[in-house]
Motif scaffolding. Sequence first.
Motif, short mmCIF file in Angstrom:
data_model
loop_
_atom_site.label_atom_id
_atom_site.label_comp_id
_atom_site.label_asym_id
_atom_site.label_seq_id
_atom_site.Cartn_x
_atom_site.Cartn_y
_atom_site.Cartn_z
N SER A 107 0.83 -1.21 0.00
CA SER A 107 0.00 0.00 0.00
C SER A 107 0.86 1.25 0.00
CB SER A 107 -0.92 0.01 1.23
OG SER A 107 -1.77 -1.11 1.23
N LEU A 108 1.94 1.23 0.77
CA LEU A 108 2.85 2.37 0.83
C LEU A 108 3.48 2.63 -0.53
CD1 LEU A 108 3.65 4.25 3.19
CD2 LEU A 108 5.72 2.87 3.45
N GLY A 109 3.91 1.55 -1.20
CA GLY A 109 4.53 1.70 -2.51
C GLY A 109 3.55 2.21 -3.56
N ILE A 110 2.34 1.68 -3.57
CA ILE A 110 1.34 2.12 -4.54
C ILE A 110 0.99 3.59 -4.33
CG2 ILE A 110 -1.02 1.78 -5.36
CD1 ILE A 110 -0.72 -1.18 -4.61
N ALA A 111 0.80 3.97 -3.07
CA ALA A 111 0.45 5.37 -2.77
C ALA A 111 1.59 6.31 -3.16
CB ALA A 111 0.12 5.51 -1.29
N LEU A 112 2.82 5.91 -2.89
CA LEU A 112 3.96 6.74 -3.28
C LEU A 112 4.05 6.87 -4.80
CD1 LEU A 112 6.53 8.30 -2.59
CD2 LEU A 112 7.76 6.12 -2.54
N PHE A 113 3.80 5.78 -5.51
CA PHE A 113 3.83 5.83 -6.97
C PHE A 113 2.76 6.77 -7.51
CE2 PHE A 113 2.04 4.20 -10.96
CZ PHE A 113 3.15 4.30 -11.78
N LEU A 114 1.56 6.69 -6.95
CA LEU A 114 0.47 7.52 -7.45
C LEU A 114 0.68 9.01 -7.16
CD1 LEU A 114 -2.66 5.34 -6.55
CD2 LEU A 114 -1.68 5.74 -8.80
N THR A 115 1.30 9.32 -6.04
CA THR A 115 1.42 10.73 -5.64
C THR A 115 2.72 11.38 -6.07
OG1 THR A 115 2.25 10.01 -3.47
CG2 THR A 115 -0.11 10.45 -3.67
N PRO A 125 -6.82 6.87 -13.63
CA PRO A 125 -7.35 5.51 -13.81
C PRO A 125 -6.89 4.53 -12.72
CG PRO A 125 -5.71 6.04 -15.49
CD PRO A 125 -6.05 7.31 -14.79
N ILE A 126 -5.61 4.62 -12.32
CA ILE A 126 -5.13 3.71 -11.27
C ILE A 126 -5.79 4.04 -9.94
CG2 ILE A 126 -3.12 2.93 -9.98
CD1 ILE A 126 -1.44 3.34 -12.42
N GLY A 127 -5.92 5.33 -9.63
CA GLY A 127 -6.59 5.72 -8.39
C GLY A 127 -8.04 5.27 -8.36
N THR A 128 -8.73 5.36 -9.50
CA THR A 128 -10.12 4.90 -9.57
C THR A 128 -10.20 3.39 -9.37
OG1 THR A 128 -10.67 6.70 -11.09
CG2 THR A 128 -12.19 4.83 -11.01
N ALA A 129 -9.25 2.66 -9.97
CA ALA A 129 -9.23 1.21 -9.80
C ALA A 129 -9.02 0.82 -8.34
CB ALA A 129 -8.14 0.60 -10.67
N VAL A 130 -8.14 1.55 -7.64
CA VAL A 130 -7.90 1.28 -6.22
C VAL A 130 -9.17 1.51 -5.41
CG1 VAL A 130 -6.67 2.09 -4.17
CG2 VAL A 130 -5.42 1.73 -6.31
N GLN A 131 -9.87 2.61 -5.68
CA GLN A 131 -11.10 2.90 -4.96
C GLN A 131 -12.18 1.86 -5.25
OE1 GLN A 131 -12.04 6.92 -6.06
NE2 GLN A 131 -10.38 7.81 -4.85
N LEU A 132 -12.24 1.37 -6.48
CA LEU A 132 -13.23 0.34 -6.81
C LEU A 132 -12.91 -0.96 -6.08
CD1 LEU A 132 -13.74 0.91 -10.66
CD2 LEU A 132 -15.36 1.39 -8.82
N LEU A 133 -11.63 -1.31 -6.01
CA LEU A 133 -11.26 -2.53 -5.29
C LEU A 133 -11.59 -2.41 -3.80
CD1 LEU A 133 -7.82 -3.42 -6.91
CD2 LEU A 133 -9.95 -4.69 -7.11
#
Length: 329
Positions: A107-115, A125-133
């Motif tokens: 989760s830390l790695g994904i959030a760092l990548f997105l921000t 699109p990746i942020g929307t996919a995370v929220q849908l999951l």
Amino acid sequence: MTALSPNSASPDVTTSLHQGASQTSKHVKDRLFHYGLVGAATLVLLILGAIIVMLFKGGWPALKTFGLGFFFSTEWNPVTEEYGAGVMLYGTLVTSLIAMVLAFPASLGIALFLTEVAPQSLRRPIGTAVQLLAAVPSIIYGMWGFFIVVPLMSGWVQPFLTAVFGPIPLIGELFSGAPAGTGILTAGLILALMIMPFITAMFVEIFVSVPPVLKEAAYGVGATTSEVFRAVTVPYGRTAIVGAVMLGLGRALGETMAVTFVIGNANRIKSTLYAPGASIASTIANEFPEAGPGSMKLHALLELGLALFVISFLVLALARFLVRPRMGD
């Protein structure tokens, strides 16, 4: 002398009357607002108290019969009316620990990548996919885990882990045994996949809220992206990060259906993570329909619910301890 009619009152008097009425109206609205807030807070306490009373009252006969040994006994036999919470406590804590060990760094790695790293075209699109999951019902994760993850675990993942870690003393015991697919490890993996989007979504909101001027100042003195993340982003959002992790842990502790599908639902403890087990929530879900009113089994299940409530409370207390103000902060 001529009497003054109501319509002939001076403008100053009329204005004073209107102001007084307005002040009275504001005072009444303010008091109603105050009482509404007090009522809402009181309702929360009443609901919490009602839950505690129900669980304690319902589980007291089991605690009275088996004593504190109820929480350490691994016996669960409806035929002999012998019940213990040891297996369920072990399964709940171990699966939640596995979930957090796997979910937190991801989760830390994904959030760092997105921000910090991802281009703008990919963030949405990746942020929307995370929220849908994060919004997917847990029973869907359980069904997906049973039909997809379990075969992958038995055919590929567990044999690989056995080959890698099996020869290592002590650690090899955790990855020994037949690769059945279901078990403690698989349940922990499903929990990790389930809470990872939930934690990631909160991490993204936390990192985005960091004032850009702080990051720009760090970049201005030559800091790298990883250094800015360690020295600026994480310290600024430390309290919220701990809160997000604990919320994810709380969800993992109380998860029911996703765990029920893949944990194996066996009332025994073995050293290997491949072995089937049980959690508090899965046991309650499986056994509650068969527990008759007033039976010792029902009292034991309610005592299990109280134990899960206490564990959740301890997690919350730990979170409060970790985010408390420190000297020098």
